[in-house]
Each structure stands twice: as C-alpha cells, then as structure tokens.
Motif scaffolding. Structure first.
Motif, PDB file in Angstrom:
ATOM      1  N   HIS A  56      34.976  42.180  51.066  1.00  0.00           N
ATOM      2  CA  HIS A  56      33.893  42.096  52.039  1.00  0.00           C
ATOM      3  C   HIS A  56      34.421  41.855  53.449  1.00  0.00           C
ATOM      4  CE1 HIS A  56      29.920  39.948  53.314  1.00  0.00           C
ATOM      5  NE2 HIS A  56      29.919  41.210  53.689  1.00  0.00           N
ATOM      6  N   TRP A  78      30.891  36.390  46.783  1.00  0.00           N
ATOM      7  CA  TRP A  78      31.085  37.568  45.943  1.00  0.00           C
ATOM      8  C   TRP A  78      32.033  37.202  44.807  1.00  0.00           C
ATOM      9  CZ3 TRP A  78      31.760  42.862  48.806  1.00  0.00           C
ATOM     10  CH2 TRP A  78      30.609  43.138  49.548  1.00  0.00           C
ATOM     11  N   GLN A  86      36.615  44.543  39.801  1.00  0.00           N
ATOM     12  CA  GLN A  86      35.248  44.981  40.099  1.00  0.00           C
ATOM     13  C   GLN A  86      34.419  43.826  40.654  1.00  0.00           C
ATOM     14  OE1 GLN A  86      33.946  48.222  39.305  1.00  0.00           O
ATOM     15  NE2 GLN A  86      32.333  47.507  40.641  1.00  0.00           N
ATOM     16  N   CYS A  87      33.681  44.080  41.726  1.00  0.00           N
ATOM     17  CA  CYS A  87      32.755  43.095  42.274  1.00  0.00           C
ATOM     18  C   CYS A  87      31.559  42.996  41.339  1.00  0.00           C
ATOM     19  CB  CYS A  87      32.315  43.496  43.679  1.00  0.00           C
ATOM     20  SG  CYS A  87      31.153  42.321  44.419  1.00  0.00           S
ATOM     21  N   LEU A  90      28.240  43.745  43.709  1.00  0.00           N
ATOM     22  CA  LEU A  90      28.085  45.073  44.298  1.00  0.00           C
ATOM     23  C   LEU A  90      29.089  46.002  43.625  1.00  0.00           C
ATOM     24  CD1 LEU A  90      26.513  46.563  46.520  1.00  0.00           C
ATOM     25  CD2 LEU A  90      28.350  45.955  48.097  1.00  0.00           C
ATOM     26  N   PRO A  91      28.654  46.757  42.618  1.00  0.00           N
ATOM     27  CA  PRO A  91      29.569  47.553  41.798  1.00  0.00           C
ATOM     28  C   PRO A  91      30.403  48.587  42.553  1.00  0.00           C
ATOM     29  CG  PRO A  91      27.418  47.408  40.760  1.00  0.00           C
ATOM     30  CD  PRO A  91      27.286  46.812  42.124  1.00  0.00           C
ATOM     31  N   THR A  92      30.011  48.932  43.760  1.00  0.00           N
ATOM     32  CA  THR A  92      30.799  49.900  44.526  1.00  0.00           C
ATOM     33  C   THR A  92      32.029  49.266  45.176  1.00  0.00           C
ATOM     34  OG1 THR A  92      29.419  49.521  46.475  1.00  0.00           O
ATOM     35  CG2 THR A  92      28.808  51.363  45.025  1.00  0.00           C
ATOM     36  N   GLU A  93      32.126  47.946  45.126  1.00  0.00           N
ATOM     37  CA  GLU A  93      33.254  47.235  45.740  1.00  0.00           C
ATOM     38  C   GLU A  93      34.203  46.721  44.664  1.00  0.00           C
ATOM     39  OE1 GLU A  93      33.849  46.983  49.007  1.00  0.00           O
ATOM     40  OE2 GLU A  93      32.013  48.077  49.457  1.00  0.00           O
ATOM     41  N   ARG A  94      35.476  46.682  45.026  1.00  0.00           N
ATOM     42  CA  ARG A  94      36.480  46.122  44.120  1.00  0.00           C
ATOM     43  C   ARG A  94      37.695  45.697  44.922  1.00  0.00           C
ATOM     44  NH1 ARG A  94      37.905  48.353  39.478  1.00  0.00           N
ATOM     45  NH2 ARG A  94      35.981  49.453  39.273  1.00  0.00           N
TER      46      ARG A  94
END
Length: 114
Positions: A56, A78, A86-87, A90-94
């Motif tokens: 983030h 987060w 994997q976040c 927010l699944p699009t973040e890692r």
C-alpha cells in the motif's frame, strides 16, 4: 541470489523475526526480506520470507502484528498471507515471497530473484 539470513536457533531466540537485506542494495528496505518463524497448531515450525514493505504505502512490516499465517501492516491494517503474499483485504494486491532453505547446520538462507 542466495543470502544467509540467520540460523534457526537465533531466529527462535529473537521472537521469530529477522530482517535481511540484499547485499547489492544494503540501504534500501524495499530490497529486503522479513524472515518469520511460524508455529503450527501441530507443534511444528515453518520458516518463510516475505518482502518487508507493505504493498500500500511501503511501510515496513517488521512491527506488524502476525497470527495464523498472516502479517498485518502497522499503518493501515492490511493483512498479507505469509505463504503467498496475497493481501487478504484487497485480492489484487500482494507482496513478494521468497524461497527459504535451512541447511544441515541450521542456517536459514533466503533466495532473492536475479
């Protein structure tokens, strides 16, 4: 690039956390890893390594709360899965995860890419 992180006994004594920097970027925390010792419900241990900065705002995760296979960013909360990066919010973040090996002498090695 394989980097010596610590030995397993030191990791146990230090609360299961160790930061490791790539030798080619020693002053940049974005190029480092956080090595964590996790205790499983069955009494076994697992060592993993993740990027030491949140996806983030880049806040270091060293002081993040960790439990049950995840670590929480101390800034916005987060949570990241320690196995996959994997976040959980927010699944699009890692964040990056790194391979870890423990040799016969108990030395913990982290494999950084390239």
């Amino acid at each position: 690039m394989k980097v010596r992180a610590t030995d397993i006994e030191t990791l146990r004594r230090n609360g299961g956390l160790k930061t490791v920097r790539r030798p080619d970027h020693p002053d940049d925390p974005e190029w480092g890893a956080l090595v964590l010792l996790e205790h499983n419900d069955d009494g076994s241990e697992r060592v993993c390594a993740i990027a030491n900065s949140c996806a983030h705002h880049g806040v270091v995760l060293t002081s993040g709360y960790r439990k049950d296979g995840w670590i929480e960013c101390p800034y916005h909360g987060w949570r990241f899965d320690l196995s996959t990066g994997q976040c959980l919010h927010l699944p699009t973040e890692r964040i990056a995860t790194y391979d870890v090996q423990i040799d016969d002498e108990g030395i913990v090695w982290v494999e950084f890419p390239g």
